[in-house]
Design an enzyme around this catalytic site. Sequence first.
Site, PDB file in Angstrom:
ATOM      1  CB  SER A 187      -0.963  -0.058   1.192  1.00 30.29           C
ATOM      2  OG  SER A 187      -1.995   0.876   1.069  1.00 30.29           O
ATOM      3  CD  GLU A 309      -5.312  -4.727  -3.493  1.00 29.05           C
ATOM      4  OE1 GLU A 309      -5.375  -4.383  -2.302  1.00 29.05           O
ATOM      5  OE2 GLU A 309      -4.254  -5.085  -4.052  1.00 29.05           O
ATOM      6  CG  HIS A 402      -5.693  -2.684   0.639  1.00 32.75           C
ATOM      7  ND1 HIS A 402      -4.763  -2.623  -0.364  1.00 32.75           N
ATOM      8  CD2 HIS A 402      -5.296  -1.765   1.574  1.00 32.75           C
ATOM      9  CE1 HIS A 402      -3.847  -1.714  -0.068  1.00 32.75           C
ATOM     10  NE2 HIS A 402      -4.153  -1.183   1.097  1.00 32.75           N
TER      11      HIS A 402
END
Length: 485
Positions: A187, A309, A402
């Site tokens: 990320s 995600e 995610h």
Amino acid sequence: MRPVCRTRQGAVRGTLSADGTASFLGIPYAAPPFGALRFRPPAEPAAWSGIRDATAHGPTPPKAPYAPPFDALIPEVMIPGEDCLNLNVWTPSPGPGARLPVMVWLHGGAFTNGAAASSAYDGRAFARDGVVFVSLNYRLGTDGFLHLDGVPDNRGLLDQMAALEWIRDNIAAFGGDPDRITLFGESAGAISIGVLLSQARARGLFHRAILQSGAAHHFLRPASARRITARLAEKLAITATADAFAAVPLDRLVTAQAELRKEIGSRPDPAVWGEAALNAMPFEPVTDGPALPGPDCGVDLLIGSNREEYRLFLVPTERLHRLPEAKLRATAEAYGLDPDKALPVYRDARPGAVPGEVFDAMVTDWFYRIPAIRLAESVPGSYMYEFARRSSAFDGRLGACHGGELAYVFDLLDDPAHAPVIGDDPAQAVADAMHGAWVAFATTGEPGWAAYDLHRRATMIFDDARPGVVEDPRGAERALWEGVR
């Protein structure tokens, strides 16, 4: 006997585990970034005499907790103290001479959250498998990324480079090879790497990189960064200067940061937020535009994303099955797609999908998958992966969301910090495959499958089934973004 290693600043004493690996925690790689050093580039850490104890994590940079319901999903670690520019080392061979591969971890958290001290990022499995593992803290939010006149931008990235310079100069003392450093992150950590790949100062500080759910497409242009600075100063009723921000109590400052992100989400107006209106991140690297590194970057790349995600942000908030068709269409238009042409393509692959499920697929592509593909396209010889193992959390609705790959990459399926995201039936076989591929890439430069190219677009899929390569997965959806993103 507790192990001792010697750095250029002084000796540190760590902890020896039952399996023979050693850990050294909370070692400063730069001076505390406060007082006269507030909003300044990282400065050299002070030397010490004697042996410094390195058996506990050091302070974490200032931040606010995650907002509900994400505070229950992503446990936040906050350790008070000013000496927050510190790092941690796990090694199977403390002392010079081993020349083992090194993996350096950059945590995620939207540039406002996260900490190297999280148990989710314990490096023992990497050390067990012959790697010297390093995790580090870097400045977040206002201190790390707010644009302020008269001081350098991207102070959090400067911290990361200072840490890499410290690792270059000191890691041999912990058994590491300074000429075999793999930088990896997820990320915001991966986005950081995407920027560092084009930074002259970072060249030569790492030789391989793994980017998980982030690449080079998320940034703020200076004009947008100035708008965000002005809005935060307005919220705090101060002038938009470094001195004025430095005078704000830290608890008030980090609370205002969190409110600012919530405000973007509720009012995503590009006239107010610039680029941040689309990704709701007011704190990002400030650059003039995306800078893909090109074939001569000198870094081997492994890049990828997770199949679903955006479900992390839709399922816990109950938006997945409430999101209206109008929001789906408006987002497609904001991304530069023609909804009448693009949405049928996404729906064809998902019969019966509600708008929120199509929204997840489209936003996952815009935010994560397409930037990863563009980076792989720009550096020939890169490797591509996709994490597709679906979580059982939230009755299976969380999917391959995610952050869902982190427990598998770190081979920490039993760590409570990962449980809320991965659910109660994690797959050890997937962890063996994924963690093993990461170690192999750091050791040899090859994760175990063919490189990505424009003809085959070979992508390793990590799922419950035996991992296997798929050529151009969801190619019709990928093609929608040609010339758009």
